[in-house]
Design an enzyme around this catalytic site. Structure first.
Site, PDB file in Angstrom:
ATOM      1  N   GLU A 185       1.900 -88.353 -55.457  1.00 51.63           N
ATOM      2  CA  GLU A 185       2.392 -89.560 -54.789  1.00 51.63           C
ATOM      3  C   GLU A 185       3.475 -90.230 -55.627  1.00 51.63           C
ATOM      4  OE1 GLU A 185      -0.624 -92.217 -52.815  1.00 51.63           O
ATOM      5  OE2 GLU A 185      -1.942 -90.827 -53.867  1.00 51.63           O
ATOM      6  N   ASN A 186       4.347 -90.953 -54.946  1.00 48.14           N
ATOM      7  CA  ASN A 186       5.395 -91.755 -55.590  1.00 48.14           C
ATOM      8  C   ASN A 186       6.332 -90.925 -56.468  1.00 48.14           C
ATOM      9  OD1 ASN A 186       4.237 -94.017 -54.403  1.00 48.14           O
ATOM     10  ND2 ASN A 186       2.779 -94.204 -56.105  1.00 48.14           N
ATOM     11  N   ARG A 187       6.418 -89.670 -56.158  1.00 53.96           N
ATOM     12  CA  ARG A 187       7.311 -88.759 -56.888  1.00 53.96           C
ATOM     13  C   ARG A 187       6.946 -88.615 -58.363  1.00 53.96           C
ATOM     14  NH1 ARG A 187       7.531 -87.571 -52.369  1.00 53.96           N
ATOM     15  NH2 ARG A 187       9.389 -86.984 -51.206  1.00 53.96           N
ATOM     16  N   LEU A 188       5.683 -88.906 -58.711  1.00 53.18           N
ATOM     17  CA  LEU A 188       5.255 -88.771 -60.117  1.00 53.18           C
ATOM     18  C   LEU A 188       4.659 -87.373 -60.307  1.00 53.18           C
ATOM     19  CD1 LEU A 188       3.766 -92.338 -60.639  1.00 53.18           C
ATOM     20  CD2 LEU A 188       6.052 -91.492 -61.196  1.00 53.18           C
TER      21      LEU A 188
END
Ligand code: FMN
Length: 208
Positions: A185-188
């Site tokens: 998620e959230n490009r992490l």
């Protein structure tokens, strides 16, 4: 068209000591996923000596501690490029499980015995196809291709052994780096890369 990946964290402690062992784990999981139709389909990128790249999908047919093996026509575009520039990259795009594996390395031809052993396991029709197609060359029509195939089918009926075409065989890619990418998620995202150092592997984490 933006996916949020709900996946478990992938940390250094999860990694196998060797990238081929880690690849085996992820490959088995990809193969278990009904959503991935051909987990062994990989994008192979090659380049001319002056650095003009080209990519295409091929099937991974074997892997072990020595590297990744695929089979193709040595006179094809990729075959010719690899002859003059052995640097290659492989990409396994396992989108349904929010993963990709990226390999860089060098390719060289497998031995003729290894090629022959694999060729014998292919269906008769695929064996004829390897002879019928001058892969990557321009042809006049589909009819021309079919006519070549029919000629070969007449010469080598089902019960006759098809010889291994001299222009056809395997390449083995010996990895220099292998990156395991897990989406979050959230490009992490997690990106863990093995880098060959002499006879050992160093692991580094890359920013997503
Ligand atoms: C799913 C899939 C699997 C493929 N597997 C192979 C393969 O194992 N070997 C091969 O030579 N071409 C395979 N192809 C065809 C290649 O993508 C490509 O068209 C062909 O090898 C010619 O590439 P080149 O002209 O860049 O050398 C496959 C294509 C797809 C879509």
């Amino acid at each position: 068209m933006r996916e949020q990946y709900r996946t478990a964290e992938f940390v250094e402690a999860d990694l196998a000591a060797d990238p081929m062992e880690q690849f085996a784990r992820w490959f088995a999981q990809a193969a278990d996923s009904d959503a991935i139709v051909e987990p062994n389909a990989m994008v192979v990128s090659t380049a001319t000596p002056d650095g003009r790249p080209s990519s295409r999908t091929v099937l991974l047919k074997h892997y072990d501690g020595r590297g990744f093996v695929f089979f193709t026509n040595y006179d094809s575009r990729k075959g010719m490029e690899l002859e003059t520039n052995p640097h290659v990259s492989l990409l396994f795009p396992w989108h349904p499980v929010a993963r990709q594996v990226l390999v860089t390395g060098t390719a060289s031809r497998v031995g003729r015995d290894e090629t022959a052993a694999y060729f014998r396991t292919r269906p008769h029709g695929s064996q004829l196809g390897a002879w019928a197609s001058e892969q990557s060359s321009v042809i006049a029509s589909r009819a021309e291709l079919l006519a070549r195939y029919e000629d070969l089918a007449a010469r080598y009926p089902e019960d006759e052994q098809v010889p291994v075409p001299p222009h056809w065989g395997g390449f083995r890619v010996v990895p220099g780096t292998v990156e395991f990418w897990q989406g979050h998620e959230n490009r992490l995202h997690d990106r863990l890369r093995y880098v060959r150092e002499g006879g050992a592997w160093r692991v580094e984490r890359l920013a997503p």
